[in-house]
Enzyme design. Structure first.
Site, PDB file in Angstrom:
ATOM      1  CB  SER A   1      -0.862   0.004   1.269  1.00 11.96           C
ATOM      2  OG  SER A   1      -1.503   1.252   1.431  1.00 11.96           O
TER       3      SER A   1
ATOM      4  CE1 TYR B   1      -4.661  -2.120   4.772  1.00 13.66           C
ATOM      5  CE2 TYR B   1      -3.294  -0.167   4.589  1.00 13.66           C
ATOM      6  CZ  TYR B   1      -4.033  -1.166   3.996  1.00 13.66           C
ATOM      7  OH  TYR B   1      -4.139  -1.206   2.626  1.00 13.66           O
TER       8      TYR B   1
HETATM    9  N1  NAD Z   1      -8.525  -0.618  -1.903  1.00 17.95           N
HETATM   10  C1  NAD Z   1      -7.494   0.175  -1.665  1.00 17.95           C
HETATM   11  O1  NAD Z   1      -7.592   1.401  -1.703  1.00 17.95           O
HETATM   12  C2  NAD Z   1      -6.143  -0.402  -1.349  1.00 17.95           C
HETATM   13  C3  NAD Z   1      -5.041   0.459  -1.367  1.00 17.95           C
HETATM   14  C4  NAD Z   1      -3.788  -0.046  -1.071  1.00 17.95           C
HETATM   15  C5  NAD Z   1      -3.651  -1.378  -0.771  1.00 17.95           C
HETATM   16  N2  NAD Z   1      -4.728  -2.192  -0.763  1.00 17.95           N
HETATM   17  C6  NAD Z   1      -4.519  -3.582  -0.412  1.00 17.95           C
HETATM   18  O2  NAD Z   1      -5.023  -4.403  -1.431  1.00 17.95           O
HETATM   19  C7  NAD Z   1      -5.442  -5.645  -0.893  1.00 17.95           C
HETATM   20  C8  NAD Z   1      -6.856  -5.957  -1.385  1.00 17.95           C
HETATM   21  O3  NAD Z   1      -7.718  -4.945  -0.929  1.00 17.95           O
HETATM   22  P1  NAD Z   1      -9.160  -4.657  -1.576  1.00 17.95           P
HETATM   23  O4  NAD Z   1      -9.328  -3.197  -1.514  1.00 17.95           O
HETATM   24  O5  NAD Z   1      -9.286  -5.366  -2.858  1.00 17.95           O
HETATM   25  O6  NAD Z   1     -10.088  -5.296  -0.444  1.00 17.95           O
HETATM   26  P2  NAD Z   1     -11.429  -6.186  -0.501  1.00 17.95           P
HETATM   27  O7  NAD Z   1     -12.033  -6.037   0.843  1.00 17.95           O
HETATM   28  O8  NAD Z   1     -12.238  -5.848  -1.696  1.00 17.95           O
HETATM   29  O9  NAD Z   1     -10.845  -7.659  -0.681  1.00 17.95           O
HETATM   30  C9  NAD Z   1     -10.071  -8.245   0.304  1.00 17.95           C
HETATM   31  C10 NAD Z   1     -10.300  -9.737   0.272  1.00 17.95           C
HETATM   32  O10 NAD Z   1      -9.451 -10.331   1.284  1.00 17.95           O
HETATM   33  C11 NAD Z   1     -10.206 -11.344   1.919  1.00 17.95           C
HETATM   34  N3  NAD Z   1      -9.694 -11.596   3.266  1.00 17.95           N
HETATM   35  C12 NAD Z   1      -9.688 -10.728   4.311  1.00 17.95           C
HETATM   36  N4  NAD Z   1      -9.221 -11.352   5.413  1.00 17.95           N
HETATM   37  C13 NAD Z   1      -8.929 -12.629   5.040  1.00 17.95           C
HETATM   38  C14 NAD Z   1      -8.427 -13.767   5.732  1.00 17.95           C
HETATM   39  N5  NAD Z   1      -8.191 -13.730   7.047  1.00 17.95           N
HETATM   40  N6  NAD Z   1      -8.247 -14.900   5.051  1.00 17.95           N
HETATM   41  C15 NAD Z   1      -8.532 -14.971   3.720  1.00 17.95           C
HETATM   42  N7  NAD Z   1      -9.029 -13.934   3.019  1.00 17.95           N
HETATM   43  C16 NAD Z   1      -9.221 -12.780   3.674  1.00 17.95           C
HETATM   44  C17 NAD Z   1     -11.638 -10.801   1.960  1.00 17.95           C
HETATM   45  O11 NAD Z   1     -12.595 -11.845   2.160  1.00 17.95           O
HETATM   46  C18 NAD Z   1     -11.745 -10.133   0.605  1.00 17.95           C
HETATM   47  O12 NAD Z   1     -12.263 -11.006  -0.373  1.00 17.95           O
HETATM   48  C19 NAD Z   1      -5.324  -5.516   0.624  1.00 17.95           C
HETATM   49  O13 NAD Z   1      -4.129  -6.101   1.080  1.00 17.95           O
HETATM   50  C20 NAD Z   1      -5.281  -4.030   0.834  1.00 17.95           C
HETATM   51  O14 NAD Z   1      -4.586  -3.671   2.002  1.00 17.95           O
HETATM   52  C21 NAD Z   1      -5.980  -1.742  -1.050  1.00 17.95           C
END
Ligand code: NAD
Length: 252
Positions: free
Chosen positions: A134, A147
């Site tokens: 991130s 986080y």
């Molecule tokens: N969306 C953003 O703005 C953003 C920005 C920077 C980084 N990220 C990172 O990208 C990644 C994906 O984020 P996203 O925005 O697509 O989120 P999201 O909530 O859409 O998807 C996350 C997925 O992870 C799964 N998950 C969570 N805990 C879990 C566990 N204990 N075991 C198995 N699966 C688990 C959830 O069920 C979900 O399907 C994350 O690591 C997040 O930190 C997201």
């Protein structure tokens, strides 16, 4: 990337789902690992991938995920550590169980999954590990101690593994996006509004896009395209890097 075996954690939603779809399009055998069976099965069916249910906060389930994948497809070639979640709270109120879980899912699980995939990648003399970190792996914001600590940790893991993987054709990189339009972001708008005492629409303009030169949320497919590039042979000399897709946030 034809027939490479790719494990995408958190592949049921958001960025992970876009990554699973892209790698599948490119000919990989994709395994979506997620703890949510409804969204996981639905995504796998829509994409033509395999779903394996796993709660990645549990070390035994991390081991079993890699074992099941190897049994099913013979190997693990590409590991995309993407699963994650968010907890917003000031440090003095930050629940200790949430701190532990954030580190388990976003730092310990990437380590364990890499540890168990490593011997297969080493034997094949080819491997790709891509950690979805991130912008919060590089800079901090208030109220996200767990986080941000986990994401900073994953950069250290990325660099260390890159040094160990070099001689075996294994590359390890991190991608550092700013705010991407996914359920994780949509769900935290209300939390941020409450914690900061501002309106929900102000969270997007005044908090999420405050530091961005390009004033729009990033699309999941933009992150998936960079994953696909890092997983390809075109990126065989790129390792140990942390690449931003942050609309200019960390340029200042
Ligand atoms: N969306 C953003 O703005 C953003 C920005 C920077 C980084 N990220 C990172 O990208 C990644 C994906 O984020 P996203 O925005 O697509 O989120 P999201 O909530 O859409 O998807 C996350 C997925 O992870 C799964 N998950 C969570 N805990 C879990 C566990 N204990 N075991 C198995 N699966 C688990 C959830 O069920 C979900 O399907 C994350 O690591 C997040 O930190 C997201």
């Amino acid at each position: 990337m034809q027939n490479k075996v790719a494990v995408v954690t958190g592949g049921a939603s958001g960025i992970g789902r876009a990554v699973a779809e892209k790698l599948n399009e490119l000919g990989c055998k994709v395994v979506i690992a997620d703890f949510n069976p409804e969204t996981g099965n639905a995504a796998a069916e829509a994409i033509g991938a395999t779903f394996i249910q796993a709660d990645l906060s549990d070390a035994e389930q991390c081991r079993s995920l890699i074992e099941q994948t190897a049994k099913l497809h013979g190997s693990v070639d590409i590991l995309v550590n993407n699963a994650g979640f968010q907890h917003i709270s000031p440090i003095e109120d930050f629940p200790v169980d949430q701190w532990n879980k954030l580190l388990a899912v976003m730092l310990t699980a990437p380590f364990l999954l890499m540890r168990y995939s490593w011997p297969m990648m080493k034997q094949n003399r080819w491997g790709r590990v891509i950690n979805i970190a991130s912008v919060h792996a590089m800079v901090a914001s208030p109220f996200k101690a767990g986080y941000i600590s986990a994401k900073h940790g994953v950069i250290g893991l990325t660099k260390t593994a890159a040094l160990e993987g070099g001689e075996f054709g294994i590359t390890v990189n991190a991608i550092c996006p700013a705010y991407v339009r996914t359920p994780l972001v949509e769900n935290q708008i209300a939390d941020q509004a409450r914690t900061r005492g501002i309106k929900e629409d102000q969270v997007v303009t005044d908090v999420m896009l405050k530091n961005a030169a390009i004033k729009k949320l990033i699309e999941p497919e933009e992150v998936a395209n960079l994953v696909a590039f890092l997983a390809s042979d075109l990126a065989s000399s790129i390792t140990g890097s942390s690449m931003t897709i942050d609309s200019g946030w960390t340029a200042q």
